[in-house]
Design an enzyme around this catalytic site. Sequence first.
Site, PDB file in Angstrom:
ATOM      1  N   HIS A 276       0.833  -1.205   0.000  1.00  0.00           N
ATOM      2  CA  HIS A 276       0.000   0.000   0.000  1.00  0.00           C
ATOM      3  C   HIS A 276       0.868   1.256   0.000  1.00  0.00           C
ATOM      4  CE1 HIS A 276      -3.584   2.422   1.099  1.00  0.00           C
ATOM      5  NE2 HIS A 276      -2.703   3.157   1.759  1.00  0.00           N
ATOM      6  N   GLU A 277       1.859   1.289   0.881  1.00  0.00           N
ATOM      7  CA  GLU A 277       2.751   2.452   0.955  1.00  0.00           C
ATOM      8  C   GLU A 277       3.616   2.567  -0.294  1.00  0.00           C
ATOM      9  OE1 GLU A 277       2.450   4.726   3.181  1.00  0.00           O
ATOM     10  OE2 GLU A 277       0.929   3.567   4.265  1.00  0.00           O
TER      11      GLU A 277
ATOM     12  N   HIS B  28       1.770   4.600  -2.837  1.00  0.00           N
ATOM     13  CA  HIS B  28       1.908   6.039  -2.593  1.00  0.00           C
ATOM     14  C   HIS B  28       3.287   6.528  -3.050  1.00  0.00           C
ATOM     15  CE1 HIS B  28      -1.849   6.294  -0.557  1.00  0.00           C
ATOM     16  NE2 HIS B  28      -1.478   5.645   0.526  1.00  0.00           N
TER      17      HIS B  28
END
Length: 349
Positions: free
Chosen positions: A17-18, A21
Amino acid sequence: MYIILAILMFGVLIAVHELGHFIAAKACGVRVDEFAIGMGPALWKKQSGETLYALRLLPIGGYCAMAGEDEAMDDPRAFTSQAPWKRIIILVAGAAMNFLIGLVLIFVVFSGAKSFSAPVVTDFFEGCPYESADALHAGDRFYSIDGHRVYFSNNVSMFLTRHGTKHDIVVIRDGEKVRLDDFEITPREYEGHEGLYFGFEFGAREDATLGAKLKNTWYCSLDFVRMVYMSLGDLLAGAVGVKDLSGPVGIVSMMNDVGKESESTADALLNIAYLAGFIAVNLAVMNMLPIPALDGGRIFLLLVTVLIEAVARRRLDPKYEGYIHTGGMVLLLGLMAYVMFNDIIKIVH
């Protein structure tokens, strides 16, 4: 072994998920001060250009620290200095990566399949009242129930038992859609069968070609998304309570149980991968909810801010949005602590 694997799998889902980003921030020209895999003390770190890359002790996630994430900065490469559309792309990227890894995990599970079951009626129990000219025929393929698309045969019983006894059913018959509006159907007992059944059977199989594997992977991911929204609806309607939620502790325990109950190590790995795929899709959907501190909440407040600035014709201080997210984070952490406590109590009992 399965506990360790479950912890690592859960950590990978958060780290991915990170990573979403991070990739989107770099592509949009935002300055990233640090990208870390894991949390806690650093086991390894290296400065490369403007970004510090770190591997940290606890394999429970990671983070992408962008310049000016919650406050205004003079730096033109700060997150808050970017155009709204760029910030939205960066915020959506995390959930998109979770959804993508979910697709990959589901495809890996389906890659070894020889065939797939289809929601096609192949036979009826003796005395089934739903086998008639005006009802169901052998060969009917369930297409939708009450507006919900039917992807798999288990969707049929799920929707037929969810609300009431009358349903709007659409089946594919001889290549055409046939509607059965206000069709009354209830499970009942049949001689020679223990329990309650609707009286029709699904025995059709489809060859697991590459196209079928890709199609069923996509259908499965959509089914997972629908399950998340239905569960949220049940939570808001009071059909289930907060005590029924599970957090990281409960998820790890569930993965461990799935692994131990599997017939072989290979089956355990596939079952855990399937569950991890569901959790990945779950994380993607939940993270897009318009709740402060979540990416969906940040996008919602970003759009509200853009609207207010367009009307007021002046720029709002990002610190106020930061206050809202901080408050939301405190509430989420409180909920997580409550859920974790319940998970531990369940394990102990």
